[in-house]
Motif scaffolding. Sequence first.
Motif, mmCIF file in Angstrom:
data_model
loop_
_atom_site.group_PDB
_atom_site.id
_atom_site.type_symbol
_atom_site.label_atom_id
_atom_site.label_comp_id
_atom_site.label_asym_id
_atom_site.label_seq_id
_atom_site.Cartn_x
_atom_site.Cartn_y
_atom_site.Cartn_z
ATOM 1 N N GLU A 34 0.925 -1.436 0.085
ATOM 2 C CA GLU A 34 -0.208 0.111 -0.138
ATOM 3 C C GLU A 34 0.904 1.343 0.048
ATOM 4 N N ASP A 35 1.922 1.273 0.750
ATOM 5 C CA ASP A 35 2.733 2.358 0.763
ATOM 6 C C ASP A 35 4.122 1.711 0.664
ATOM 7 N N PRO A 36 4.663 1.665 -0.593
ATOM 8 C CA PRO A 36 5.898 1.185 -0.825
ATOM 9 C C PRO A 36 7.179 2.107 -0.594
ATOM 10 N N GLY A 37 7.989 1.796 0.075
ATOM 11 C CA GLY A 37 9.390 2.483 -0.094
ATOM 12 C C GLY A 37 9.826 2.269 -1.497
ATOM 13 N N ILE A 38 11.032 3.188 -1.615
ATOM 14 C CA ILE A 38 11.935 3.200 -2.928
ATOM 15 C C ILE A 38 12.805 1.844 -2.936
ATOM 16 N N THR A 39 13.311 1.335 -1.806
ATOM 17 C CA THR A 39 13.818 0.135 -1.825
ATOM 18 C C THR A 39 12.809 -1.109 -2.309
ATOM 19 N N GLU A 40 11.559 -1.304 -1.854
ATOM 20 C CA GLU A 40 10.760 -2.105 -2.133
ATOM 21 C C GLU A 40 10.405 -2.049 -3.579
ATOM 22 N N LEU A 41 10.363 -0.936 -4.074
ATOM 23 C CA LEU A 41 10.108 -0.515 -5.702
ATOM 24 C C LEU A 41 11.384 -1.208 -6.401
ATOM 25 N N ALA A 42 12.578 -0.896 -5.986
ATOM 26 C CA ALA A 42 13.746 -1.450 -6.681
ATOM 27 C C ALA A 42 13.616 -2.943 -6.470
ATOM 28 N N ASP A 43 13.404 -3.470 -5.532
ATOM 29 C CA ASP A 43 13.280 -4.987 -5.495
ATOM 30 C C ASP A 43 12.206 -5.666 -6.424
ATOM 31 N N LEU A 44 10.956 -4.989 -6.592
ATOM 32 C CA LEU A 44 10.058 -5.497 -7.460
ATOM 33 C C LEU A 44 10.552 -5.322 -9.079
ATOM 34 N N LEU A 45 11.112 -4.336 -9.107
ATOM 35 C CA LEU A 45 11.491 -4.065 -10.610
ATOM 36 C C LEU A 45 12.796 -4.952 -10.894
ATOM 37 N N THR A 47 13.212 -8.004 -9.576
ATOM 38 C CA THR A 47 12.459 -9.267 -9.760
ATOM 39 C C THR A 47 11.912 -9.289 -11.169
ATOM 40 N N ALA A 48 11.252 -7.968 -11.632
ATOM 41 C CA ALA A 48 10.698 -8.288 -13.193
ATOM 42 C C ALA A 48 11.824 -8.472 -13.985
ATOM 43 N N ALA A 49 12.958 -7.807 -13.864
ATOM 44 C CA ALA A 49 13.971 -8.031 -14.961
ATOM 45 C C ALA A 49 14.717 -9.355 -14.839
ATOM 46 N N ALA A 50 14.725 -9.949 -13.708
ATOM 47 C CA ALA A 50 15.177 -11.569 -13.688
ATOM 48 C C ALA A 50 14.125 -12.354 -14.509
ATOM 49 N N ASP A 51 12.781 -12.130 -14.317
ATOM 50 C CA ASP A 51 11.742 -12.830 -14.837
ATOM 51 C C ASP A 51 11.726 -12.668 -16.481
ATOM 52 N N ILE A 52 12.408 -11.857 -16.942
ATOM 53 C CA ILE A 52 12.445 -11.518 -18.503
ATOM 54 C C ILE A 52 13.372 -12.658 -19.170
ATOM 55 N N PRO A 53 12.433 -13.171 -20.076
ATOM 56 C CA PRO A 53 13.311 -14.575 -20.690
ATOM 57 C C PRO A 53 14.328 -14.157 -21.459
ATOM 58 N N ALA A 54 15.388 -15.070 -21.480
ATOM 59 C CA ALA A 54 16.669 -14.837 -22.049
ATOM 60 C C ALA A 54 16.384 -14.744 -23.661
ATOM 61 N N PRO A 55 17.467 -13.802 -23.879
ATOM 62 C CA PRO A 55 17.313 -13.513 -25.588
ATOM 63 C C PRO A 55 17.999 -14.626 -26.357
ATOM 64 N N PRO A 56 17.462 -14.675 -27.549
ATOM 65 C CA PRO A 56 18.063 -15.908 -28.364
ATOM 66 C C PRO A 56 19.354 -16.158 -28.316
#
Length: 120
Positions: A34-45, A47-56
């Motif tokens: 509900e009230d995220p901190g900057i560090t929490e947002l960094a962690d979420l992004l 995780t999103a970057a890690a979940d991007i499929p590997a390139p060809p």
Amino acid sequence: MINRELSSRLAAGRDRRVTQLAEAAARWGGHVPEDPGITELADLLETAAADIPAPPGGPDDPGHPVKALLDTAVESLRAAARLGGLLPAVTLWHLQRAIDQEHTAHQQHTVPAQRQGRAR
């Protein structure tokens, strides 16, 4: 009087950018508190970057622009978190840079997906 006004504007700008980054993290599938901190947002992004499929070219291919953009956004968020309230204008700059990098990553991520959908 001028310092108080400037501080208020910087705080409002920071709040707007944190809200934008929370929305961005949610777009990438993050469960934003509900009230995220900057560090929490960094962690979420991060995780999103890690979940991007590997390139060809493989997982070590440096040419994956979406992951690189998200990684840069995460770096900017971590820099903003380290600064805390010490240098509000610099913190604001890092937050804006994170927004810009995430926005570009989101555009590059969705455009190829839209092209694939039309090709089917």
